[in-house]
Design a protein around this motif. Structure first.
Motif, PDB file in Angstrom:
ATOM      1  N   PHE A  10      56.517  -1.241   0.505  1.00  0.00           N
ATOM      2  CA  PHE A  10      57.324  -0.164  -0.081  1.00  0.00           C
ATOM      3  C   PHE A  10      56.618   1.167   0.553  1.00  0.00           C
ATOM      4  CE2 PHE A  10      58.393   3.036  -2.866  1.00  0.00           C
ATOM      5  CZ  PHE A  10      59.660   3.395  -2.287  1.00  0.00           C
ATOM      6  N   ARG A  11      55.415   0.794   0.204  1.00  0.00           N
ATOM      7  CA  ARG A  11      54.307   2.072   0.382  1.00  0.00           C
ATOM      8  C   ARG A  11      54.186   2.513   1.928  1.00  0.00           C
ATOM      9  NH1 ARG A  11      49.970   2.390  -3.866  1.00  0.00           N
ATOM     10  NH2 ARG A  11      48.654   2.855  -2.143  1.00  0.00           N
ATOM     11  N   ALA A  12      54.298   1.382   2.546  1.00  0.00           N
ATOM     12  CA  ALA A  12      53.756   1.465   3.918  1.00  0.00           C
ATOM     13  C   ALA A  12      55.131   1.950   4.705  1.00  0.00           C
ATOM     14  CB  ALA A  12      53.483   0.156   4.788  1.00  0.00           C
ATOM     15  N   LEU A  13      56.135   1.705   4.036  1.00  0.00           N
ATOM     16  CA  LEU A  13      57.666   2.143   4.795  1.00  0.00           C
ATOM     17  C   LEU A  13      57.790   3.693   4.503  1.00  0.00           C
ATOM     18  CD1 LEU A  13      60.018  -0.667   3.949  1.00  0.00           C
ATOM     19  CD2 LEU A  13      59.080   0.215   6.138  1.00  0.00           C
ATOM     20  N   VAL A  14      57.097   3.920   3.318  1.00  0.00           N
ATOM     21  CA  VAL A  14      57.347   5.630   2.812  1.00  0.00           C
ATOM     22  C   VAL A  14      56.389   6.243   3.642  1.00  0.00           C
ATOM     23  CG1 VAL A  14      56.848   7.309   1.139  1.00  0.00           C
ATOM     24  CG2 VAL A  14      58.005   5.187   0.407  1.00  0.00           C
ATOM     25  N   THR A  15      55.360   5.842   3.946  1.00  0.00           N
ATOM     26  CA  THR A  15      54.222   6.290   4.837  1.00  0.00           C
ATOM     27  C   THR A  15      54.741   6.601   6.175  1.00  0.00           C
ATOM     28  OG1 THR A  15      52.584   5.146   3.522  1.00  0.00           O
ATOM     29  CG2 THR A  15      52.023   6.657   5.549  1.00  0.00           C
ATOM     30  N   VAL A  16      55.597   5.422   6.843  1.00  0.00           N
ATOM     31  CA  VAL A  16      55.845   5.468   8.210  1.00  0.00           C
ATOM     32  C   VAL A  16      56.997   6.727   8.071  1.00  0.00           C
ATOM     33  CG1 VAL A  16      57.401   4.340   9.737  1.00  0.00           C
ATOM     34  CG2 VAL A  16      55.569   3.254   8.806  1.00  0.00           C
ATOM     35  N   THR A  17      57.900   6.550   7.177  1.00  0.00           N
ATOM     36  CA  THR A  17      58.853   7.779   7.314  1.00  0.00           C
ATOM     37  C   THR A  17      58.422   9.175   7.332  1.00  0.00           C
ATOM     38  OG1 THR A  17      60.018   6.210   5.689  1.00  0.00           O
ATOM     39  CG2 THR A  17      60.869   8.376   6.068  1.00  0.00           C
ATOM     40  N   LEU A  18      57.306   9.262   6.573  1.00  0.00           N
ATOM     41  CA  LEU A  18      56.661  10.540   6.450  1.00  0.00           C
ATOM     42  C   LEU A  18      55.993  10.921   8.010  1.00  0.00           C
ATOM     43  CD1 LEU A  18      54.737  10.648   3.020  1.00  0.00           C
ATOM     44  CD2 LEU A  18      56.874  12.002   3.715  1.00  0.00           C
ATOM     45  N   ILE A  19      55.391  10.004   8.407  1.00  0.00           N
ATOM     46  CA  ILE A  19      54.920  10.092   9.688  1.00  0.00           C
ATOM     47  C   ILE A  19      55.907  10.631  10.544  1.00  0.00           C
ATOM     48  CG2 ILE A  19      53.716   8.954  11.653  1.00  0.00           C
ATOM     49  CD1 ILE A  19      52.080   7.228   9.666  1.00  0.00           C
ATOM     50  N   VAL A  20      56.880   9.743  10.715  1.00  0.00           N
ATOM     51  CA  VAL A  20      57.932  10.256  11.711  1.00  0.00           C
ATOM     52  C   VAL A  20      58.394  11.483  11.482  1.00  0.00           C
ATOM     53  CG1 VAL A  20      60.406   9.472  12.435  1.00  0.00           C
ATOM     54  CG2 VAL A  20      58.793   7.703  11.971  1.00  0.00           C
TER      55      VAL A  20
END
Ligand SMILES: Nc1ncnc2c1ncn2[C@@H]1O[C@H](COP(=O)(O)OP(=O)(O)O)[C@@H](O)[C@H]1O
Ligand code: SF4
Ligand SMILES: [Mg+2]
Lengths: 311, 341
Positions: A10-20
């Motif tokens: 979940f944390r990885a997905l949040v990070t990806v969203t932030l990066i995008v």
């Protein structure tokens, strides 16, 4: 363990969203690509057409939404410069970058890990001081300086190796070695402190007190524990395999992702910059996730606590 | 009684970069076969380093002099291989913080089997069975299952039992228990001390019980050595020590003990703190905290001399003999010839 994993994913997905999102914000808000691509003297109709083509005439949040949907579908647009798919443009550079970063990773680990362990075991002796002196030198000297010095010695003076380009394997040697040495210095220092931390723990004294020879104390008690924090930095290195070579690629004119990034930024080729940023972000997040999973496997303290009757 | 281990004039200097600091000033102690020796003193008095040094566990920054003999054989400065063979075999040691004294990444079973392999050459199924028997012996239920668990899955008391099981693996003649209950709460503390008493009775091994708490060693020890400032300042049979303590420091420790039977009263703890090894006063190291100190105390460190009628009571205080002159005061200070028969 399952809960731990889900949380990490979940944390990885949040990070990806932030990066995008960050990629979008940084690129859209930092200047008008139409002017840079077409030049300030282009006729107004050309600007109009360009903006319409790329959707730059719509409100920013619409652009953001469309962009997000497109990214989610894997549609990352075309290079604004030559019209080819940005993914393809970046993708064809990846093998070239890996050709120098993978061997460099090997050098970093092969030199850095043993050097750090030896320095810790011989703490405060000349061995330790020598290794730490080299290590400090290795990461205070910027990699472009080291690169230039190596190029000076091996290309200019000795003439053994080419100083730039990518025509033969020999061209890969200097950029690889430059990156490898700098990284080895960082790993050595980190490994040393991880190892010292472990050597000071009570369970090391217990292992000696039970009668193990020192080399076996180190092998079966110190190293496995010191390996755990070292995973973090190895994960970081793996995460920077794609993007960690910007400086070295520029110094040695190595046509990898890093140099493509420098050129794309200079040309404001948004789609390409975006793809590279996402790629960098994803490899970082992926490597971090892999480290977290490995932690869960290697460190029993993170495995699920079995239900059991008290003391 | 036959002497098992004798430490003679043991001194330790620590390398502090620019200079050496002496943390232990010529300590002499003996442990007889099967005996329980209590070692007390506030934190920082040199209790741990004495026994770590005896086993060669202090590392390269400590410079050690003096003699350590096991069954009459010199082991101080012995080759690392020889010492490693003794550690965990003839002499085992357990420590203050059981949970961090066990390796967090290895299963309990592996850590015990490691000792069995080293000292008894056991491997495979027989080692596993013996490890389970040892866990059972130290009072851990479900031993076979516990062997597959990790230290973090156990309480501190359980981990100390595991440390004890591991120490028993080598069937030692001497167990050195360095503050084995300090990190545990009171009930568990009593359980661990009971376990040690029971194991010792069954196996006949000698025990050195180190504690900053005189109360902990009082019940179990045959003899008590009181340490202060890197020296043994009083040593006596436990009864004699409590009946007629000689040294003001020992008296202070006894006064600070809570009365179990009597009315509750305020504990009279000794004012002040133990001086750091590089801050020792010139004369008696206890002088700054001693209620009866006077000028003669500052002249030199008082000699460790016999006290009272007992042939096995010694103290290092210039004033204690004023009150109770010792007949044997002219005997040599070489006391391990005087160990009670
Ligand atoms: N490795 C070391 N280096 C320097 N000084 C030490 C070291 N170990 C212990 N000391 C010092 O030696 C003295 C005695 O320590 P120790 O034997 O651990 O005391 P304790 O009686 O509490 O067990 C203390 O003042 C401590 O600071
Ligand atoms: S020698 Fe003096 S200072 Fe030291 S304990 Fe005895 S009376 Fe106190
Ligand atoms: Mg101690």
């Amino acid at each position: 363990m399952v809960q731990y994993l889900l949380m990490k994913i979940f944390r990885a997905l949040v990070t990806v969203t932030l990066i995008v999102s960050a990629a979008f914000v940084v690129l859209r808000l930092s200047g008008d690509p139409a002017i840079i691509i077409l030049g300030p003297e282009a006729p107004p109709e050309a600007f109009e057409a360009f903006r319409r083509n790329w959707g730059l005439d719509q409100p920013i949040w619409v652009q953001y939404f469309k962009y997000f949907v497109a990214v989610a579908q894997g549609d990352l647009g075309n290079s604004m410069r030559d019209g080819r798919s940005a993914l393809v443009v970046v993708g064809e550079r990846i093998p070239l970058t890996l050709a120098i970063t993978l061997p460099a990773l090997f050098i970093k680990l092969a030199i850095g890990l043993p050097a750090g362990v030896v320095a810790a075991l011989y703490r405060n002796t000349w061995v330790d001081r020598l290794i730490m002196m080299l290590s400090v030198a290795g990461f205070t000297v910027p990699s472009f300086v080291l690169g230039l010095v190596l190029a000076m010695i091996f290309a200019v003076w000795l003439g053994w190796l080419p100083s730039g380009g990518s025509d033969t394997w020999a061209h890969a040697v200097l950029p690889t070695v430059t990156m490898g040495l700098v990284g080895a210095a960082v790993i050595a220092r980190f490994t040393r402190s991880a190892m010292l931390e472990v050597l000071g723990q009570p369970y090391i004294r217990t292992a000696s007190a039970k009668g193990l020879l020192w080399r076996n104390v180190v092998r079966s008690h110190a190293l496995p524990n010191a390996a755990i924090p070292t995973l973090t930095i190895i994960g970081f290195l793996v995460g920077s395999l794609v993007a960690g070579a910007v400086v070295v690629e520029s110094v040695f004119s190595w046509p990898g992702v890093g140099r493509l990034l420098v050129n794309a930024v200079a040309n404001r080729d948004l789609a390409v910059v975006q793809v590279i940023l996402l790629l960098v972000g994803l490899t970082m997040v992926g490597a971090n996730l892999a480290v977290d999973i490995l932690y869960g496997i290697v460190d029993p303290r993170l495995r699920i606590k079995r239900l059991q009757a008290g003391s | 009684m036959e002497t098992l281990l004798s430490i003679e004039d043991l001194a330790i200097d620590f390398d502090q970069g620019k200079r050496f600091v002496r943390a232990l000033h010529g300590v002499s102690l003996t442990v007889a076969r099967g005996e329980v020796l209590g070692v007390v003193g506030e934190s920082g008095c040199g209790k741990s380093i004495t026994w770590l040094a005896a086993l060669g566990l202090l590392g390269s920054r400590a410079r050690i002099s003096g003699s350590v003999q096991l069954n009459g054989q010199e082991i101080a400065g012995a080759p690392e291989n020889d010492l490693a063979g003794l550690r965990g075999g003839r002499i085992a040691m357990i420590f203050q913080d059981p949970s961090s004294s066990l390796n967090p990444v290895h299963r309990i079973g592996r850590q015990i089997v490691e000792a069995l392999k080293l000292h008894r050459g056991m491997t495979g199924a027989s080692a596993d069975a013996e490890a389970a028997r040892l866990l059972d012996r130290v009072g851990i239920a479900n031993a076979t299952r516990r062997l597959r668990e990790y230290p973090h899955e156990m309480s501190g008391g359980m981990n100390q039992r595991i440390m004890i099981a591991m120490a028993l693996a080598g069937e030692p003649d001497l167990l050195i228990a360095d503050e084995p209950t300090t990190a545990l709460d009171a009930t568990i503390q009593a359980q661990i001390l009971d376990l040690l008493t029971e194991l010792r009775r069954d196996s006949g091994m000698a025990l050195v019980l180190i504690s900053h708490d005189l109360g902990v060693v009082a019940d179990m020890s045959d003899r008590v050595a009181v340490m202060y400032g890197g020296r043994v300042i009083e040593e006596a049979d436990t009864g004699s020590l409590f009946d007629s303590p000689a040294h003001p420091y020992t008296k202070g420790l006894i006064a600070a003990l809570p009365d179990i039977d009597g009315p509750r009263r305020r504990l009279e703890s000794i004012p002040g703190t133990v001086p750091a090894p590089d801050r020792l006063p010139p004369g008696c190291s206890f002088a700054p905290r001693c209620a009866i100190a006077s000028k003669i105390c500052d002249a030199r460190m008082p000699a460790f001399l016999p006290y009272g009628e007992s042939q096995s009571h010694f103290a290092a205080c210039v004033k204690c003999r004023d009150e109770k002159p010792a007949e044997s005061a002219r005997l040599s200070g070489n006391k391990h010839v005087l160990v009670p028969a």
